[in-house]
Design an enzyme around this catalytic site. Sequence first.
Site, short mmCIF file in Angstrom:
data_model
loop_
_atom_site.label_atom_id
_atom_site.label_comp_id
_atom_site.label_asym_id
_atom_site.label_seq_id
_atom_site.Cartn_x
_atom_site.Cartn_y
_atom_site.Cartn_z
N ASP A 22 9.30 8.21 0.53
CA ASP A 22 9.21 6.77 0.65
C ASP A 22 9.39 6.12 -0.72
O ASP A 22 8.82 6.57 -1.72
CB ASP A 22 7.84 6.40 1.24
CG ASP A 22 7.63 4.92 1.38
OD1 ASP A 22 8.35 4.30 2.18
OD2 ASP A 22 6.75 4.37 0.69
N GLU B 178 14.48 7.74 0.28
CA GLU B 178 14.68 6.33 0.56
C GLU B 178 15.02 5.73 -0.81
O GLU B 178 14.13 5.52 -1.63
CB GLU B 178 13.43 5.68 1.14
CG GLU B 178 13.64 4.22 1.50
CD GLU B 178 12.36 3.54 1.97
OE1 GLU B 178 12.45 2.70 2.88
OE2 GLU B 178 11.29 3.84 1.40
#
Length: 693
Positions: A348, A382
């Site tokens: 993330d 990401e």
Amino acid sequence: MVASLDVTPGRPWPMGASADDDGVNFAVFSANATQIEVCLFSDDGRVELARIPLPERDGDIWHGHIAGVRAGTRYGLRAHGPYDPAGGHRFNPNKLLIDPYARQIDGKLRWSKALMGYEVGAAAGDLSYSTRDSAFAMPKGVVLGHDDFDWQGDTPPHHRSTETLIYEAHVKGLTALHPKVDPALRGTYAGLASDPVIDHLTSLGVTAIELLPVHAFVDDRFLAERGLRNYWGYQSIGFFAPEPRYMSRAGIAEFKEMVRRFHAAGIEVILDVVYNHTAEGDAFGPTLSFRGLDNASYYRLTEDRRHYVNDTGTGNALNLDHPAVLRMVMDSLRYWVEHMHVDGFRFDLAASLTRGAHGFTSSFLDTLRQDPVLAPARMIAEPWDVGPGGYRLGAFPHPFNEWNDRYRDDVRAFWRGDEHMLPALAKALLGSPEIFDRDGRRATASINLVTSHDGFTLADLVSYRHKHNEANGEGNRDGHTGNFSDNFGVEGPTDDPEIIAARARRQRAILATLFLSQGIPMLLGGDEIGNSQRGNNNAYAQDNAIGWIDWPTADAGLLAFTQKLTSLRRRYPVLSQRPFLHGRARAADGLPDLEWWHPDGRTPEDDDWHDHLSVIGLIVRMSAECADTDPEMQVFAVFNAGAARKVVLPEGPWHQILDSSDPKADDRPVSTPITAPAQSVLLFARPAKEEPK
């Protein structure tokens, strides 16, 4: 128990609590503490039985062995040191702390002013000092014993990148409303790996399930006050412990059993991991673990040392420039691979992990890439954060794959009918070579997605022009505003059969585009059955019917169509190749591996790409580098985002094997020209050769 405890220096390794035949060794990092205490609790975690100072310090590791302590003991930490927020230090021994290396965490966080290191409401703000004890409100670590889980010869599937289909899912959201999952197991690791879920995934050809965060996390206070929960789980507080709310029984064996069952079905397990920040928030957040153990080491602080760098948008950012913090992250990754048998990680806000004192650095990436334990694991970035210069799509090195939001937006815009999107669609179909074709990276570097947990579902993408996040309690200010969505004239649900049909047609066209593109496709769980979140494009707090997959209203026809798409992708390897295709001639036959095709039956010219053309065809052949597959295999695909149009086929013969506008159409031979229906994807293949008699 307390009276028989015998404390000796122990060892500075391994980190955390390690049980042996005589007791438990504790090792805790803190560079700036003056003393670290281990606090032992009753089995229910309510009564503090003892506080034991760790007697030894090697460098910045405090350690000690406590004889008489056994596996199953609940414990926490307290750290003594300067309380000097202006200097970056926030030690407060009145606050019980979670061991960063705790392998299991028991109990729920109870929001209270006692969790704050400062006196809430004081004029001095976070510079004030709280004397309230927080133990009653804190979850506790659990000492684990010998790992006797029977993996039954578990072997990770290790699918090739060209075979990979990722299915993004939430442990609870996937199972909470599933009618075939045992009600007692819904919302749990056991329910996730139950036969009905595995059967569904294997029917789709899924090779990897990517789980939203399962590291132990907490519910934000502002959500709890609104009667909501941190549904997605992006507020980690324990990087080694599975989130206990997904356990149907005590212990971490349930998580291991889940992984073992997925592996037995040929499905890899990928974890969405949040190493960029923690649940402690900004200077006015709670003291739960890292802040109390060594705030100045664990977090990236501003020049004034009192405040936190906030490139994550969550109030803080972990300091991976610090060796001990980097070690913790690496130890965590290795733990999940070695002891929990997971197959990979989606990082993330991965751009934040590469930030340092002097901009973007490679210390984390270099450390990760050289680690032999992590070598087989999938690494997915990401590739952005919210800080300056944080959009880093294409900047991550091999072996990283990257979430390709450029693909997402361009595919959405093309099918919405935005003008001049043909060049962008062409790049998306080829795995975005303009982004990834460098330094030996392959087309499979691109994780192609049109939807994910963050944003509209596929059904909502064709049903809403605007987000509807009112249930989140933030005045509909949260969530993306640029969704490239449409509603066909009616916002939300409708009984109009023409609108319903048009929405279904666009969903199928988008799904067909996803599975006919080079790169690795990622399917959002529920899109294959038409799941809606009622227009909420930021359902992070919706642990309810909004966030859960609505199995009772599943669209069986859309599911069958999705299964057909995944089957075609497996049947025709030309649709999933590692090399980028650039239309270069193959040495074997001189034919190009890729040919673009104008509907008039010619090669498009430069002006065609920048005209108002909304339909394009392409012939895809095997690259010369793919010597292990049929060199004669080729397909012809047509993508038509506009009105129905005649298309001259390349020299045949051809069989039509897909028409997204008519999902029930049988495979059939065709002759030129054909009509490409409005809002459709067509796929043609050479007829199979007859076997010699």
